[in-house]
Design a protein around this motif. Structure first.
Motif, PDB file in Angstrom:
ATOM      1  N   TRP A 180      27.119  27.119 -18.183  1.00  0.00           N
ATOM      2  CA  TRP A 180      28.197  27.770 -17.442  1.00  0.00           C
ATOM      3  C   TRP A 180      28.085  27.500 -15.947  1.00  0.00           C
ATOM      4  N   TRP A 181      26.873  27.540 -15.403  1.00  0.00           N
ATOM      5  CA  TRP A 181      26.703  27.276 -13.977  1.00  0.00           C
ATOM      6  C   TRP A 181      27.180  25.869 -13.618  1.00  0.00           C
ATOM      7  N   VAL A 182      26.915  24.914 -14.475  1.00  0.00           N
ATOM      8  CA  VAL A 182      27.373  23.543 -14.218  1.00  0.00           C
ATOM      9  C   VAL A 182      28.889  23.480 -14.284  1.00  0.00           C
ATOM     10  N   PHE A 183      29.471  24.106 -15.302  1.00  0.00           N
ATOM     11  CA  PHE A 183      30.930  24.134 -15.403  1.00  0.00           C
ATOM     12  C   PHE A 183      31.555  24.759 -14.157  1.00  0.00           C
ATOM     13  N   ALA A 184      30.968  25.851 -13.675  1.00  0.00           N
ATOM     14  CA  ALA A 184      31.535  26.561 -12.526  1.00  0.00           C
ATOM     15  C   ALA A 184      31.491  25.702 -11.270  1.00  0.00           C
TER      16      ALA A 184
ATOM     17  N   GLN B  89      23.411  13.146 -25.734  1.00  0.00           N
ATOM     18  CA  GLN B  89      22.273  14.043 -25.564  1.00  0.00           C
ATOM     19  C   GLN B  89      21.315  13.439 -24.541  1.00  0.00           C
ATOM     20  N   GLY B  90      20.216  14.122 -24.297  1.00  0.00           N
ATOM     21  CA  GLY B  90      19.226  13.617 -23.353  1.00  0.00           C
ATOM     22  C   GLY B  90      19.746  13.592 -21.935  1.00  0.00           C
ATOM     23  N   ARG B  91      19.472  12.500 -21.217  1.00  0.00           N
ATOM     24  CA  ARG B  91      19.861  12.403 -19.812  1.00  0.00           C
ATOM     25  C   ARG B  91      21.362  12.337 -19.609  1.00  0.00           C
ATOM     26  N   GLY B  92      22.080  11.907 -20.619  1.00  0.00           N
ATOM     27  CA  GLY B  92      23.528  11.804 -20.464  1.00  0.00           C
ATOM     28  C   GLY B  92      24.248  13.141 -20.539  1.00  0.00           C
ATOM     29  N   LEU B  93      23.606  14.159 -21.127  1.00  0.00           N
ATOM     30  CA  LEU B  93      24.287  15.431 -21.335  1.00  0.00           C
ATOM     31  C   LEU B  93      24.626  16.158 -20.030  1.00  0.00           C
ATOM     32  N   PRO B  94      23.717  16.231 -19.036  1.00  0.00           N
ATOM     33  CA  PRO B  94      24.099  16.906 -17.779  1.00  0.00           C
ATOM     34  C   PRO B  94      25.297  16.257 -17.096  1.00  0.00           C
ATOM     35  N   TRP B  95      25.361  14.926 -17.135  1.00  0.00           N
ATOM     36  CA  TRP B  95      26.496  14.236 -16.531  1.00  0.00           C
ATOM     37  C   TRP B  95      27.785  14.541 -17.292  1.00  0.00           C
ATOM     38  N   LEU B  96      27.693  14.586 -18.611  1.00  0.00           N
ATOM     39  CA  LEU B  96      28.855  14.923 -19.421  1.00  0.00           C
ATOM     40  C   LEU B  96      29.308  16.351 -19.139  1.00  0.00           C
ATOM     41  N   THR B  97      28.356  17.270 -18.987  1.00  0.00           N
ATOM     42  CA  THR B  97      28.683  18.665 -18.694  1.00  0.00           C
ATOM     43  C   THR B  97      29.409  18.776 -17.358  1.00  0.00           C
ATOM     44  N   ALA B  98      28.915  18.072 -16.346  1.00  0.00           N
ATOM     45  CA  ALA B  98      29.562  18.107 -15.034  1.00  0.00           C
ATOM     46  C   ALA B  98      30.952  17.486 -15.091  1.00  0.00           C
ATOM     47  N   ALA B  99      31.087  16.374 -15.804  1.00  0.00           N
ATOM     48  CA  ALA B  99      32.396  15.725 -15.915  1.00  0.00           C
ATOM     49  C   ALA B  99      33.398  16.628 -16.629  1.00  0.00           C
ATOM     50  N   ALA B 100      32.930  17.315 -17.679  1.00  0.00           N
ATOM     51  CA  ALA B 100      33.814  18.234 -18.399  1.00  0.00           C
ATOM     52  C   ALA B 100      34.239  19.386 -17.498  1.00  0.00           C
ATOM     53  N   GLY B 101      33.311  19.917 -16.690  1.00  0.00           N
ATOM     54  CA  GLY B 101      33.644  21.004 -15.784  1.00  0.00           C
ATOM     55  C   GLY B 101      34.669  20.592 -14.743  1.00  0.00           C
TER      56      GLY B 101
END
Length: 253
Positions: A72-76, A123-135
């Motif tokens: 949620w923090w990343v999405f925000a 998954q792995g290292r790509g997931l944080p970038w995907l989370t930020a892009a989705a946000g």
């Protein structure tokens, strides 16, 4: 603003909040195109944003234990980045073009979300970038059209996010996206405060959200989340087609 417009808005909010309670999404999909027709695209999306703040905040209170606060923090944070260009787009577009944008965004998102083939598992290292892009994408779409749900659904598919945690986390996510959209639109002049509807409409929307959540709770044992999502898709598609048609008619008329 006539009583028929208020009635349309209240009915749309009750239906959207009911579907949101049942499936984790539905307010933006149903309410945004409906209010765009009833109130105009700029004001309709603004009121839809206010509705998601209310519905997301209230439903969140019932699912706090399942919320993934790290995501949620990343999405925000990323949502703020996307919300600013979304507000600038709303400020610059004419009413006709904005109606077309809202209709096209909803229709395109529905097609992409519910007809696309199986997506790869990130998954792995790509997931944080995907989370930020989705946000960022969700923040942009929520501000420009009032609809962030399909972008988040696609993220959930890429991340293989279990439905229970996904639906719970979406509630504070939609709430913060709504707050960001309201703030950036007000500060950039995308929606003038003097053009807002009377406070009585917002009061009616709060009551409608509470009624929709209550109705969704009563129907939860009889209606599956998948059935609620299908109904949300049908209603959103009809509303989006109407908004798209209205925008085209305004441009050619």
């Amino acid at each position: 603003m006539g009583p028929e417009v208020i009635a349309i808005a209240v009915i749309a909010v009750v239906v959207g909040a009911t579907l949101q309670r049942l499936s984790g999404m539905g307010v933006g999909l149903v309410v945004a195109p409906t209010l765009a027709l009833a109130l105009g695209p700029q004001l309709g999306a603004f009121v839809a944003n206010a509705t998601t703040v209310c519905s997301g905040g209230l439903i969140m209170l019932t699912v706090l234990g399942d919320v993934d606060w790290r995501r949620w923090w990343v999405f925000a944070g990323a949502g703020l980045v996307g919300s600013i260009p979304g507000a600038l787009l709303v400020r610059e577009l004419s009413t006709g073009w904005l109606s077309i944008v809202i209709g096209a965004v909803v229709l395109g998102a529905l097609v992409l979300t519910f007809t696309s083939p199986r997506v790869p598992h990130v998954q792995g290292r790509g997931l944080p970038w995907l989370t930020a892009a989705a946000g960022a994408t969700g923040g942009f779409l929520n501000t420009a059209s009032g609809v962030a749900g399909p972008a988040m659904v696609m993220y959930g598919r890429f991340a293989r996010w279990p439905q229970q945690a996904f639906a719970a986390t979406m509630q504070p996510t939609f709430m913060v996206f709504g707050l960001l959209s309201l703030t950036t639109k007000a500060t950039t002049g995308a929606v003038g405060l003097d053009a807002l509807p009377p406070l009585s409409l917002f009061g009616a929307i709060v009551v409608a959200v509470v009624a929709g959540i209550r109705l969704g709770s009563l129907l939860a044992r009889r209606v599956s989340p998948e059935g609620a999502r299908r109904l949300a898709v049908v209603l959103a598609g009809l509303g989006a087609l109407s908004a798209l048609g209205r925008g085209v008619l305004e441009l050619v008329g």
